[in-house]
Design an enzyme around this catalytic site. Structure first.
Site, PDB file in Angstrom:
ATOM      1  N   TYR A 215      26.334  35.678  40.838  1.00  0.00           N
ATOM      2  CA  TYR A 215      26.138  36.310  42.156  1.00  0.00           C
ATOM      3  C   TYR A 215      24.996  37.344  42.130  1.00  0.00           C
ATOM      4  CZ  TYR A 215      27.484  39.363  46.123  1.00  0.00           C
ATOM      5  OH  TYR A 215      27.502  40.131  47.250  1.00  0.00           O
TER       6      TYR A 215
ATOM      7  N   SER B 211      30.103  29.428  33.302  1.00  0.00           N
ATOM      8  CA  SER B 211      31.569  29.558  33.301  1.00  0.00           C
ATOM      9  C   SER B 211      32.076  30.077  34.634  1.00  0.00           C
ATOM     10  CB  SER B 211      32.030  30.475  32.160  1.00  0.00           C
ATOM     11  OG  SER B 211      31.472  31.768  32.321  1.00  0.00           O
ATOM     12  N   ASN B 212      31.214  30.776  35.390  1.00  0.00           N
ATOM     13  CA  ASN B 212      31.650  31.273  36.697  1.00  0.00           C
ATOM     14  C   ASN B 212      30.544  31.075  37.733  1.00  0.00           C
ATOM     15  OD1 ASN B 212      33.686  32.503  38.308  1.00  0.00           O
ATOM     16  ND2 ASN B 212      32.550  34.424  38.268  1.00  0.00           N
TER      17      ASN B 212
ATOM     18  N   PHE C 257      23.398  40.456  32.800  1.00  0.00           N
ATOM     19  CA  PHE C 257      24.507  40.331  33.764  1.00  0.00           C
ATOM     20  C   PHE C 257      25.685  39.556  33.185  1.00  0.00           C
ATOM     21  CE2 PHE C 257      20.624  40.524  36.336  1.00  0.00           C
ATOM     22  CZ  PHE C 257      20.954  41.485  37.282  1.00  0.00           C
TER      23      PHE C 257
ATOM     24  N   SER D 181      29.510  49.524  35.733  1.00  0.00           N
ATOM     25  CA  SER D 181      30.339  49.562  36.940  1.00  0.00           C
ATOM     26  C   SER D 181      30.842  50.968  37.179  1.00  0.00           C
ATOM     27  CB  SER D 181      31.532  48.631  36.733  1.00  0.00           C
ATOM     28  OG  SER D 181      32.531  48.875  37.688  1.00  0.00           O
TER      29      SER D 181
ATOM     30  N   TYR E 102      38.949  44.845  31.580  1.00  0.00           N
ATOM     31  CA  TYR E 102      37.597  44.608  32.112  1.00  0.00           C
ATOM     32  C   TYR E 102      36.803  45.919  32.146  1.00  0.00           C
ATOM     33  CZ  TYR E 102      33.876  44.427  35.516  1.00  0.00           C
ATOM     34  OH  TYR E 102      32.650  44.582  36.133  1.00  0.00           O
TER      35      TYR E 102
ATOM     36  N   LYS F 207      33.287  47.585  29.900  1.00  0.00           N
ATOM     37  CA  LYS F 207      32.051  48.197  30.420  1.00  0.00           C
ATOM     38  C   LYS F 207      31.807  49.546  29.733  1.00  0.00           C
ATOM     39  CE  LYS F 207      30.825  44.967  33.121  1.00  0.00           C
ATOM     40  NZ  LYS F 207      29.645  44.188  32.806  1.00  0.00           N
TER      41      LYS F 207
ATOM     42  N   PHE G 218      28.500  50.149  42.533  1.00  0.00           N
ATOM     43  CA  PHE G 218      29.712  50.414  43.302  1.00  0.00           C
ATOM     44  C   PHE G 218      30.232  49.036  43.783  1.00  0.00           C
ATOM     45  CE2 PHE G 218      30.639  54.902  42.985  1.00  0.00           C
ATOM     46  CZ  PHE G 218      29.625  55.221  42.088  1.00  0.00           C
TER      47      PHE G 218
ATOM     48  N   ARG H  44      35.792  52.458  49.789  1.00  0.00           N
ATOM     49  CA  ARG H  44      34.827  52.072  48.759  1.00  0.00           C
ATOM     50  C   ARG H  44      33.411  52.185  49.312  1.00  0.00           C
ATOM     51  NH1 ARG H  44      38.949  52.356  46.602  1.00  0.00           N
ATOM     52  NH2 ARG H  44      39.984  50.916  45.160  1.00  0.00           N
TER      53      ARG H  44
ATOM     54  N   GLY I   3      46.592  49.782  39.760  1.00  0.00           N
ATOM     55  CA  GLY I   3      45.278  50.118  39.198  1.00  0.00           C
ATOM     56  C   GLY I   3      44.254  50.543  40.231  1.00  0.00           C
TER      57      GLY I   3
HETATM   58  P1  NAD Z   1      29.241  36.435  38.232  1.00  0.00           P
HETATM   59  O1  NAD Z   1      30.481  35.955  37.569  1.00  0.00           O
HETATM   60  O2  NAD Z   1      28.858  35.816  39.530  1.00  0.00           O
HETATM   61  O3  NAD Z   1      28.001  36.316  37.233  1.00  0.00           O
HETATM   62  C1  NAD Z   1      28.121  36.429  35.848  1.00  0.00           C
HETATM   63  C2  NAD Z   1      27.434  35.211  35.227  1.00  0.00           C
HETATM   64  O4  NAD Z   1      27.518  35.296  33.796  1.00  0.00           O
HETATM   65  C3  NAD Z   1      28.068  33.882  35.631  1.00  0.00           C
HETATM   66  O5  NAD Z   1      27.044  33.015  36.102  1.00  0.00           O
HETATM   67  C4  NAD Z   1      28.713  33.355  34.353  1.00  0.00           C
HETATM   68  O6  NAD Z   1      28.708  31.934  34.284  1.00  0.00           O
HETATM   69  C5  NAD Z   1      27.850  34.009  33.286  1.00  0.00           C
HETATM   70  N1  NAD Z   1      28.513  34.234  31.988  1.00  0.00           N
HETATM   71  C6  NAD Z   1      29.722  34.805  31.755  1.00  0.00           C
HETATM   72  N2  NAD Z   1      29.968  34.888  30.433  1.00  0.00           N
HETATM   73  C7  NAD Z   1      28.880  34.360  29.815  1.00  0.00           C
HETATM   74  C8  NAD Z   1      28.529  34.162  28.462  1.00  0.00           C
HETATM   75  N3  NAD Z   1      29.352  34.520  27.470  1.00  0.00           N
HETATM   76  N4  NAD Z   1      27.331  33.580  28.169  1.00  0.00           N
HETATM   77  C9  NAD Z   1      26.491  33.195  29.180  1.00  0.00           C
HETATM   78  N5  NAD Z   1      26.773  33.361  30.478  1.00  0.00           N
HETATM   79  C10 NAD Z   1      27.946  33.935  30.795  1.00  0.00           C
HETATM   80  O7  NAD Z   1      29.388  38.033  38.389  1.00  0.00           O
HETATM   81  P2  NAD Z   1      28.473  39.076  39.176  1.00  0.00           P
HETATM   82  O8  NAD Z   1      29.267  39.621  40.311  1.00  0.00           O
HETATM   83  O9  NAD Z   1      27.147  38.505  39.422  1.00  0.00           O
HETATM   84  O10 NAD Z   1      28.399  40.231  38.082  1.00  0.00           O
HETATM   85  C11 NAD Z   1      27.295  40.366  37.195  1.00  0.00           C
HETATM   86  C12 NAD Z   1      27.573  41.518  36.249  1.00  0.00           C
HETATM   87  O11 NAD Z   1      27.778  42.704  37.030  1.00  0.00           O
HETATM   88  C13 NAD Z   1      28.830  41.338  35.408  1.00  0.00           C
HETATM   89  O12 NAD Z   1      28.573  41.857  34.110  1.00  0.00           O
HETATM   90  C14 NAD Z   1      29.854  42.186  36.125  1.00  0.00           C
HETATM   91  O13 NAD Z   1      30.847  42.667  35.254  1.00  0.00           O
HETATM   92  C15 NAD Z   1      28.996  43.329  36.653  1.00  0.00           C
HETATM   93  N6  NAD Z   1      29.583  43.997  37.829  1.00  0.00           N
HETATM   94  C16 NAD Z   1      29.940  43.252  38.917  1.00  0.00           C
HETATM   95  C17 NAD Z   1      30.540  43.885  40.005  1.00  0.00           C
HETATM   96  C18 NAD Z   1      30.981  43.084  41.202  1.00  0.00           C
HETATM   97  O14 NAD Z   1      31.820  43.578  41.974  1.00  0.00           O
HETATM   98  N7  NAD Z   1      30.444  41.890  41.442  1.00  0.00           N
HETATM   99  C19 NAD Z   1      30.772  45.279  39.999  1.00  0.00           C
HETATM  100  C20 NAD Z   1      30.355  46.009  38.883  1.00  0.00           C
HETATM  101  C21 NAD Z   1      29.762  45.351  37.796  1.00  0.00           C
HETATM  102  N1  UFG Z   2      41.695  45.089  49.035  1.00  0.00           N
HETATM  103  C1  UFG Z   2      42.696  44.693  49.898  1.00  0.00           C
HETATM  104  N2  UFG Z   2      43.052  43.373  49.912  1.00  0.00           N
HETATM  105  C2  UFG Z   2      42.465  42.443  49.113  1.00  0.00           C
HETATM  106  C3  UFG Z   2      41.437  42.855  48.230  1.00  0.00           C
HETATM  107  C4  UFG Z   2      41.088  44.196  48.202  1.00  0.00           C
HETATM  108  O1  UFG Z   2      43.269  45.509  50.629  1.00  0.00           O
HETATM  109  O2  UFG Z   2      42.852  41.265  49.157  1.00  0.00           O
HETATM  110  C5  UFG Z   2      41.290  46.505  49.026  1.00  0.00           C
HETATM  111  C6  UFG Z   2      41.504  47.186  47.692  1.00  0.00           C
HETATM  112  O3  UFG Z   2      42.815  47.709  47.605  1.00  0.00           O
HETATM  113  C7  UFG Z   2      40.416  48.273  47.718  1.00  0.00           C
HETATM  114  C8  UFG Z   2      39.284  47.607  48.507  1.00  0.00           C
HETATM  115  O4  UFG Z   2      39.900  46.561  49.261  1.00  0.00           O
HETATM  116  O5  UFG Z   2      40.861  49.380  48.434  1.00  0.00           O
HETATM  117  C9  UFG Z   2      38.199  47.005  47.617  1.00  0.00           C
HETATM  118  O6  UFG Z   2      38.797  46.123  46.673  1.00  0.00           O
HETATM  119  P1  UFG Z   2      37.924  45.108  45.782  1.00  0.00           P
HETATM  120  O7  UFG Z   2      38.870  44.315  44.956  1.00  0.00           O
HETATM  121  O8  UFG Z   2      36.963  44.378  46.635  1.00  0.00           O
HETATM  122  O9  UFG Z   2      37.053  46.089  44.878  1.00  0.00           O
HETATM  123  P2  UFG Z   2      37.525  47.205  43.829  1.00  0.00           P
HETATM  124  O10 UFG Z   2      36.941  48.494  44.310  1.00  0.00           O
HETATM  125  O11 UFG Z   2      38.951  47.172  43.560  1.00  0.00           O
HETATM  126  O12 UFG Z   2      36.833  46.665  42.501  1.00  0.00           O
HETATM  127  C10 UFG Z   2      35.430  46.619  42.387  1.00  0.00           C
HETATM  128  C11 UFG Z   2      35.029  45.489  41.423  1.00  0.00           C
HETATM  129  C12 UFG Z   2      35.486  45.781  40.031  1.00  0.00           C
HETATM  130  C13 UFG Z   2      35.054  47.162  39.610  1.00  0.00           C
HETATM  131  C14 UFG Z   2      35.504  48.175  40.626  1.00  0.00           C
HETATM  132  C15 UFG Z   2      34.991  49.551  40.325  1.00  0.00           C
HETATM  133  O13 UFG Z   2      35.603  44.267  41.832  1.00  0.00           O
HETATM  134  O14 UFG Z   2      34.853  44.859  39.177  1.00  0.00           O
HETATM  135  O15 UFG Z   2      34.978  47.820  41.915  1.00  0.00           O
HETATM  136  O16 UFG Z   2      33.613  49.519  40.205  1.00  0.00           O
HETATM  137  F1  UFG Z   2      35.614  47.454  38.411  1.00  0.00           F
END
Ligand code: NAD
Ligand code: UFG
Length: 340
Positions: A13, A36-37, A82, A126, A151, A155, A180, A233, A296
């Site tokens: 993403y 994988s994702n 990423f 994160s 998770y 980080k 965020f 958030r 959590g």
């Molecule tokens: P995503 O799952 O869409 O992208 C991660 C990509 O990494 C995927 O394409 C997956 O196939 C690949 N991948 C996973 N493990 C791998 C491995 N061992 N080797 C090679 N490829 C691998 O997730 P995203 O939302 O794009 O997140 C990107 C990064 O940002 C992640 O590290 C995630 O933890 C971090 N992050 C995401 C969020 C969020 O809410 N999306 C918030 C904070 C941090």
């Molecule tokens: N929420 C709902 N219903 C749902 C999903 C979420 O009410 O079905 C609420 C949650 O309780 C929260 C808000 O919507 O109040 C946002 O929830 P998200 O799951 O979208 O996001 P979080 O803030 O919980 O988590 C995100 C990322 C995590 C990261 C975290 C802190 O998904 O990877 O922010 O950076 F660890």
């Protein structure tokens, strides 16, 4: 010989949106992703948007031989990292999978980089590393806390490894970007978030309710100490986030050491405000019910983004309406994500 930026997880993403920004800025990009994702279709879509092709290598960052071959074959000048797993609930059930992918994967990458004399890195961290702070907004000088799940701990551990690396060897130049809540999609509607199965995060869940794939949203708690009782958030448009990566990459080019930047907007919205904004943008009504709090979760979390504004000259430009309109364009034109 031309130089490339290596993007781990570039089919995902945030990685796919950042690849678009880098290609548009004239960088050459090599992606490693084990899919994988994510879907290979995201790479085709990047090409459609930019008219340029990133080099794609399907593989795992824990495959050290593959990494060595990539660093030998290409002239990599920096890495945007990423690749990792991000499902909070799954990390509680299968911590080994998370420590292996996120911590061992990062170590394998750092080792290969050092071996190849590549010392510039941008890491996807994160806001979860702050734990549950007493005050808002959150600045980078807040102490890190204890994330409530494996998770989040991965980080924090990787950030600690990075801090040790820059102490041990002054050649490293590393940005750790504390995101965020990334939402939204590219305005073309061609790339976006494509979670497998039932989404964990709020906006993907709302989108699936809007297309009729899920019946109703559970709002996790309306008894928090916030104005309407639901969680707050800092939602940031993924295109703004991608631009933040480009600025960070350029900022670390002529420095050494570790730099931490919050990437957020500085504004918080509640779950009920998000539902209302999505309904306005999409014209769809979202069925929801109030459910118990999710284990959590914290009541509120939003950024003080001023350090990135001063040091990177980067600020989020897109607002809540853009986030909702772009999410809905992506979801409605790709109801099954990349499988549509
Ligand atoms: P995503 O799952 O869409 O992208 C991660 C990509 O990494 C995927 O394409 C997956 O196939 C690949 N991948 C996973 N493990 C791998 C491995 N061992 N080797 C090679 N490829 C691998 O997730 P995203 O939302 O794009 O997140 C990107 C990064 O940002 C992640 O590290 C995630 O933890 C971090 N992050 C995401 C969020 C969020 O809410 N999306 C918030 C904070 C941090
Ligand atoms: N929420 C709902 N219903 C749902 C999903 C979420 O009410 O079905 C609420 C949650 O309780 C929260 C808000 O919507 O109040 C946002 O929830 P998200 O799951 O979208 O996001 P979080 O803030 O919980 O988590 C995100 C990322 C995590 C990261 C975290 C802190 O998904 O990877 O922010 O950076 F660890």
């Amino acid at each position: 010989m031309s130089k490339q930026i290596l993007i781990t997880g570039g089919a995902g993403y945030i990685g796919s949106h950042t690849t678009v920004s880098l290609l548009e800025a004239g960088h050459e990009v090599v992606i490693i992703d084990n899919l994988s994702n994510s879907s290979i279709e995201s790479i085709n879509r990047i090409q459609l948007i930019t008219g340029k092709s990133p080099i794609f290598i399907e593989g795992d960052i824990r495959d050290t031989d593959l990494l060595d071959r990539i660093f030998t074959k290409f002239n990599i000048e920096a890495v945007l990292h990423f690749a990792g797993l991000k499902a909070v609930g799954e990390s509680v059930e299968d911590p080994i999978k998370y420590y292996s992918n996120n911590v061992c994967g990062s170590l394998s990458l750092f080792q290969a980089m050092a071996k190849a004399d590549v010392f510039r890195l941008v890491f996807s961290s994160s806001a979860t590393v702050y734990g549950e702070p007493d005050n808002m907004p959150i600045s980078e000088d807040f102490l890190t806390g204890t994330p409530t799940n494996p998770y989040g701990k991965t980080k924090l551990v990787v950030e600690q490894i990075i801090a040790d690396l820059v102490q041990a060897d002054r050649r490293w130049s590393i940005a750790s970007l504390r995101y965020f809540n990334p939402v939204g999609a590219h305005p073309s509607g061609l790339i976006g978030e494509d979670p497998q199965g039932i989404p964990n995060n709020l906006l993907p869940y709302i989108s699936r309710v809007a297309i009729g794939e899920l019946a109703e949203l559970s709002v996790f708690g309306n008894d928090y100490a916030t104005p309407d009782g639901t969680g707050i958030r800092d939602y940031i448009h993924v295109v703004d986030l991608a631009k933040g990566h480009l600025k960070s990459l350029h900022a670390i080019f002529h420095k050494t050491g570790m730099y931490i930047w919050n990437l957020g907007t500085g504004k918080g919205y509640s779950v009920l405000e998000m539902i209302a904004a999505f309904e306005k943008a999409s014209g769809k009504s979202i069925a929801y019910r109030i459910a118990p709090r999710r284990a959590g979760d914290i009541a509120e979390c939003w950024a003080n983004p001023s350090k990135a504004a001063e040091e990177l000259l980067w600020e989020a430009e897109l607002g809540l309406d853009d986030m909702m309109i772009d999410t809905w364009r992506w979801q409605s034109s790709n109801p099954q994500g990349y499988d549509s």
